[in-house]
Design a protein around this motif. Sequence first.
Motif, PDB file in Angstrom:
ATOM      1  N   SER A 242      47.248  39.080  43.254  1.00 38.23           N
ATOM      2  CA  SER A 242      45.791  39.048  43.178  1.00 38.23           C
ATOM      3  C   SER A 242      45.259  38.035  44.183  1.00 38.23           C
ATOM      4  N   GLN A 243      44.093  38.315  44.702  1.00 39.40           N
ATOM      5  CA  GLN A 243      43.500  37.453  45.716  1.00 39.40           C
ATOM      6  C   GLN A 243      41.985  37.571  45.642  1.00 39.40           C
TER       7      GLN A 243
ATOM      8  N   LYS B 188      38.307  39.524  42.284  1.00 43.45           N
ATOM      9  CA  LYS B 188      39.761  39.504  42.400  1.00 43.45           C
ATOM     10  C   LYS B 188      40.261  40.904  42.725  1.00 43.45           C
ATOM     11  N   ILE B 189      40.997  41.026  43.831  1.00 37.91           N
ATOM     12  CA  ILE B 189      41.583  42.304  44.201  1.00 37.91           C
ATOM     13  C   ILE B 189      43.045  42.306  43.753  1.00 37.91           C
ATOM     14  N   TYR B 190      43.552  43.492  43.380  1.00 37.72           N
ATOM     15  CA  TYR B 190      44.915  43.591  42.865  1.00 37.72           C
ATOM     16  C   TYR B 190      45.746  44.555  43.702  1.00 37.72           C
ATOM     17  N   LYS B 191      47.009  44.179  43.920  1.00 34.86           N
ATOM     18  CA  LYS B 191      47.968  45.007  44.648  1.00 34.86           C
ATOM     19  C   LYS B 191      49.353  44.806  44.046  1.00 34.86           C
TER      20      LYS B 191
ATOM     21  N   THR C  76      34.041  49.829  52.761  1.00 32.79           N
ATOM     22  CA  THR C  76      34.506  48.980  53.848  1.00 32.79           C
ATOM     23  C   THR C  76      35.590  48.054  53.335  1.00 32.79           C
ATOM     24  N   ARG C  77      36.356  47.466  54.250  1.00 30.25           N
ATOM     25  CA  ARG C  77      37.438  46.580  53.840  1.00 30.25           C
ATOM     26  C   ARG C  77      36.872  45.257  53.338  1.00 30.25           C
ATOM     27  N   PRO C  78      37.247  44.793  52.130  1.00 32.90           N
ATOM     28  CA  PRO C  78      36.739  43.510  51.621  1.00 32.90           C
ATOM     29  C   PRO C  78      37.409  42.338  52.326  1.00 32.90           C
ATOM     30  N   PRO C  79      36.659  41.442  52.942  1.00 36.15           N
ATOM     31  CA  PRO C  79      37.270  40.313  53.653  1.00 36.15           C
ATOM     32  C   PRO C  79      37.784  39.247  52.700  1.00 36.15           C
ATOM     33  N   THR C  80      38.750  38.467  53.184  1.00 35.70           N
ATOM     34  CA  THR C  80      39.198  37.297  52.441  1.00 35.70           C
ATOM     35  C   THR C  80      38.133  36.206  52.574  1.00 35.70           C
TER      36      THR C  80
END
Length: 317
Positions: free
Chosen positions: A158-159, A170-173, A240-244
């Motif tokens: 998660s990030q 929080k994004i999950y992979k 769109t791609r979510p930035p860090t």
Amino acid sequence: MVSNIRKNNFGEYRISGIAILDRDLTGQRIEEIPVVANREDVLHFLKENWVDEVFIHVPEDMKIPQGLVDGCMEMGITIHLWMADTAAQGVGMNQTVEKIGNYTVLTKSVRMITARQRITKRGMDILGGLVGILLTGIAFLFVAPAIYIKSRGPVFFSQTRIGLNGKPFKIYKFRSMYMDAEERKKELLTQNQVQDGMMFKIDDDPRIIKGIGSFIRRTSIDELPQFWNVLKGDMSLVGTRPPTVDEWEKYELRHRKRLAIKPGITGMWQVSGRTKINDFEQVVALDTKYILEWSLWLDIKILFKTILVVLKRDGAV
């Protein structure tokens, strides 16, 4: 006066902050609402913080702060202008007249969509998210043991990412990198292939878990847990791609427009040769093109192209 506002799922507004343009009252409160900026730093505040929409209300004898309006439009932030300030302006493309409380306002946005389109897109997200969660569960049975054997630690990664209008989530992979990946990233910054360091990408990244990590990234299996983000409403199937956070902090005004819509699991950049694009401005151009030309049919086409890209293994999606 400029009010930055947030909108909930029921279409109701909440004022989260005020900017006073003719004096500096930053840090004070007006009826328990914090004054967050003045004329000089209001655009910087809007760029750096989670703001859904902006309501601009100035006295009739004061000119519209055109620089503020232009800056908001450049960032993709929806603005509402009090009609007393805009009576002489016509309603053009991506503009509409509506009511907010007791105010009649001229609303401007980079892309207007109808309530039906919004509901349909969300319905597609929920349906796709449910199917995706099922696929994630099946993949977990095989991927989880392989990840744990190769690299002891959590199976999921998660990030914090930045989403719609600057909202952090929080994004999950599935974890495809070794546990010390974030620390090792600092050592690899000099090898970054993306100009200006606005994103991070290198070939043969040594942080990737040998074998299983490369496989799940190449087949995009590592992205499957993001369907949970889609169901929660943080993300969409297409966007769109979510930035860090560190990428977000480097953004200029025009880059923020990428977040005028929800980030997506896939998008125009991902199906336009992602592995060959090393110029962040090209990524911004593709995302802006998607926002301006958005339609449900475009989402469907991108989803089908994504499936083809994954099947061909033409770069991770």
